[in-house]
Design a protein around this motif. Structure first.
Motif, PDB file in Angstrom:
ATOM      1  N   ALA A   1       1.527   4.061   4.607  1.00 51.14           N
ATOM      2  CA  ALA A   1       0.087   4.086   4.312  1.00 51.14           C
ATOM      3  C   ALA A   1      -0.239   5.114   3.226  1.00 51.14           C
ATOM      4  O   ALA A   1      -1.045   4.854   2.327  1.00 51.14           O
ATOM      5  CB  ALA A   1      -0.699   4.396   5.583  1.00 51.14           C
ATOM      6  N   ILE A   2       0.404   6.272   3.283  1.00 51.25           N
ATOM      7  CA  ILE A   2       0.177   7.310   2.264  1.00 51.25           C
ATOM      8  C   ILE A   2       0.620   6.807   0.898  1.00 51.25           C
ATOM      9  O   ILE A   2      -0.099   6.927  -0.101  1.00 51.25           O
ATOM     10  CB  ILE A   2       0.932   8.604   2.642  1.00 51.25           C
TER      11      ILE A   2
ATOM     12  N   GLU B   1       1.104   3.696  -0.102  1.00 54.77           N
ATOM     13  CA  GLU B   1       0.315   2.547  -0.552  1.00 54.77           C
ATOM     14  C   GLU B   1      -1.006   2.990  -1.171  1.00 54.77           C
ATOM     15  O   GLU B   1      -1.439   2.449  -2.196  1.00 54.77           O
ATOM     16  CB  GLU B   1       0.063   1.593   0.620  1.00 54.77           C
ATOM     17  N   ALA B   2      -1.641   3.992  -0.578  1.00 55.75           N
ATOM     18  CA  ALA B   2      -2.904   4.499  -1.128  1.00 55.75           C
ATOM     19  C   ALA B   2      -2.700   5.083  -2.526  1.00 55.75           C
ATOM     20  O   ALA B   2      -3.534   4.876  -3.423  1.00 55.75           O
ATOM     21  CB  ALA B   2      -3.492   5.548  -0.187  1.00 55.75           C
ATOM     22  N   GLU B   3      -1.602   5.798  -2.728  1.00 54.46           N
ATOM     23  CA  GLU B   3      -1.327   6.382  -4.044  1.00 54.46           C
ATOM     24  C   GLU B   3      -1.011   5.313  -5.079  1.00 54.46           C
ATOM     25  O   GLU B   3      -1.429   5.411  -6.238  1.00 54.46           O
ATOM     26  CB  GLU B   3      -0.168   7.382  -3.945  1.00 54.46           C
ATOM     27  N   ILE B   4      -0.263   4.310  -4.677  1.00 57.22           N
ATOM     28  CA  ILE B   4       0.052   3.214  -5.604  1.00 57.22           C
ATOM     29  C   ILE B   4      -1.228   2.465  -5.968  1.00 57.22           C
ATOM     30  O   ILE B   4      -1.448   2.109  -7.129  1.00 57.22           O
ATOM     31  CB  ILE B   4       1.114   2.271  -5.001  1.00 57.22           C
ATOM     32  N   ALA B   5      -2.094   2.232  -4.994  1.00 56.39           N
ATOM     33  CA  ALA B   5      -3.370   1.561  -5.276  1.00 56.39           C
ATOM     34  C   ALA B   5      -4.190   2.351  -6.289  1.00 56.39           C
ATOM     35  O   ALA B   5      -4.782   1.774  -7.211  1.00 56.39           O
ATOM     36  CB  ALA B   5      -4.165   1.372  -3.982  1.00 56.39           C
TER      37      ALA B   5
ATOM     38  N   ALA C   1       1.346  -5.415  -1.886  1.00 55.43           N
ATOM     39  CA  ALA C   1       2.436  -6.307  -2.293  1.00 55.43           C
ATOM     40  C   ALA C   1       3.661  -5.522  -2.753  1.00 55.43           C
ATOM     41  O   ALA C   1       4.803  -5.888  -2.455  1.00 55.43           O
ATOM     42  CB  ALA C   1       1.954  -7.243  -3.407  1.00 55.43           C
ATOM     43  N   VAL C   2       3.431  -4.429  -3.471  1.00 53.81           N
ATOM     44  CA  VAL C   2       4.538  -3.587  -3.929  1.00 53.81           C
ATOM     45  C   VAL C   2       5.277  -2.990  -2.737  1.00 53.81           C
ATOM     46  O   VAL C   2       6.513  -2.989  -2.684  1.00 53.81           O
ATOM     47  CB  VAL C   2       4.034  -2.471  -4.880  1.00 53.81           C
ATOM     48  N   MET C   3       4.536  -2.476  -1.763  1.00 51.54           N
ATOM     49  CA  MET C   3       5.173  -1.909  -0.573  1.00 51.54           C
ATOM     50  C   MET C   3       5.906  -2.984   0.222  1.00 51.54           C
ATOM     51  O   MET C   3       7.010  -2.748   0.728  1.00 51.54           O
ATOM     52  CB  MET C   3       4.131  -1.205   0.297  1.00 51.54           C
ATOM     53  N   ALA C   4       5.315  -4.174   0.319  1.00 52.81           N
ATOM     54  CA  ALA C   4       5.976  -5.272   1.034  1.00 52.81           C
ATOM     55  C   ALA C   4       7.270  -5.661   0.335  1.00 52.81           C
ATOM     56  O   ALA C   4       8.303  -5.871   0.977  1.00 52.81           O
ATOM     57  CB  ALA C   4       5.038  -6.468   1.138  1.00 52.81           C
ATOM     58  N   ALA C   5       7.223  -5.744  -0.993  1.00 52.27           N
ATOM     59  CA  ALA C   5       8.426  -6.089  -1.755  1.00 52.27           C
ATOM     60  C   ALA C   5       9.508  -5.034  -1.569  1.00 52.27           C
ATOM     61  O   ALA C   5      10.692  -5.353  -1.380  1.00 52.27           O
ATOM     62  CB  ALA C   5       8.080  -6.232  -3.238  1.00 52.27           C
TER      63      ALA C   5
ATOM     64  N   LEU D   1       9.726  -8.454  -6.927  1.00 56.32           N
ATOM     65  CA  LEU D   1       8.528  -8.190  -7.718  1.00 56.32           C
ATOM     66  C   LEU D   1       8.236  -9.305  -8.717  1.00 56.32           C
ATOM     67  O   LEU D   1       7.076  -9.638  -8.962  1.00 56.32           O
ATOM     68  CB  LEU D   1       8.671  -6.854  -8.442  1.00 56.32           C
ATOM     69  N   ALA D   2       9.276  -9.925  -9.261  1.00 57.69           N
ATOM     70  CA  ALA D   2       9.073 -11.056 -10.172  1.00 57.69           C
ATOM     71  C   ALA D   2       8.426 -12.224  -9.448  1.00 57.69           C
ATOM     72  O   ALA D   2       7.523 -12.888  -9.981  1.00 57.69           O
ATOM     73  CB  ALA D   2      10.412 -11.487 -10.782  1.00 57.69           C
ATOM     74  N   GLN D   3       8.850 -12.457  -8.207  1.00 62.45           N
ATOM     75  CA  GLN D   3       8.269 -13.570  -7.450  1.00 62.45           C
ATOM     76  C   GLN D   3       6.803 -13.290  -7.117  1.00 62.45           C
ATOM     77  O   GLN D   3       5.955 -14.185  -7.201  1.00 62.45           O
ATOM     78  CB  GLN D   3       9.067 -13.784  -6.154  1.00 62.45           C
TER      79      GLN D   3
END
Length: 201
Positions: free
Chosen positions: A132-133, A135-139, A162-166, A191-193
């Motif tokens: 969660a930490i 993901e917030a920074e990436i967002a 999506a980045v965290m899921a990948a 990430l390409a998909q």
């Protein structure tokens, strides 16, 4: 980063790697904070200056790399968003200096042990918090890059999720694949998909 900050980062990474390595080798329940500190060459008191638990120490390896994605994304030059994201992610999941100092002797045993450790119920809270930490920074980094608003727009949150899921899916696939597939290749493919279905607004 100054010398003091660099030393602190190195100590944090060494403790986190030692926690994961020992948990993989012995099982999470058979590792004490004192064992982790000794493996990293510091005192148990020093461990407590960085982490509140061995679970937090283990989750910190993934957290630090994922926070690095946000930082690397902010530093990338002007280029298509998903190109920048892919380069930022793959860079963070390259060779780990802390792991290089204590190499893994048996890759298949390591993968099996790591799968067991990350599935530990006792670790789930720490892993979720770390995710969660990050993901917030990436967002926030995505919002800066795309000119979107973190409070008003769904897009930066969707991309970060999506980045965290990948990342999580690629790491899990790396641990279960036999023979192992390089993490960098899995991350690039994942990430390409996703990029093919999430165009920049």
């Amino acid at each position: 980063m100054g010398l003091r900050e660099r030393k602190k980062a190195e100590t944090r990474a060494a403790l986190s790697w030692a926690a994961l390595r020992l948990a993989v080798e012995r099982g999470l329940d058979n590792v004490r904070v004192e064992d982790i500190a000794e493996a990293a060459g510091v005192s148990a008191r020093t461990f407590n200056n960085y982490f509140s638990s061995k679970g937090e120490a283990i989750a910190a390896r993934h957290l630090d790399r994922c926070l690095g994605i946000a930082q690397a994304l902010r530093e990338r030059p002007a280029e298509p968003l998903w190109d920048a994201i892919t380069r930022a992610v793959v860079t963070q999941f390259g060779p780990d200096p802390a792991a290089a100092a204590h190499p893994i002797s048996d890759a298949s045993k390591w993968a099996a042990g790591a799968r067991t450790v990350v599935a530990e119920p006792a670790l789930q809270g720490d892993l979720l918090r770390a995710g969660a930490i990050a993901e917030a920074e990436i967002a926030a980094a995505v919002a800066d890059r795309t000119g979107t608003d973190l409070k008003q727009d769904l897009y930066p949150h969707l991309v970060a999720s999506a980045v965290m899921a990948a990342t999580n899916t690629a790491m899990a696939h790396h641990l279960r694949a036999d023979p192992p597939v390089p993490v960098g290749r899995l991350l690039t493919d994942a990430l390409a998909q996703i990029a093919a279905g999430l165009p920049t607004p």
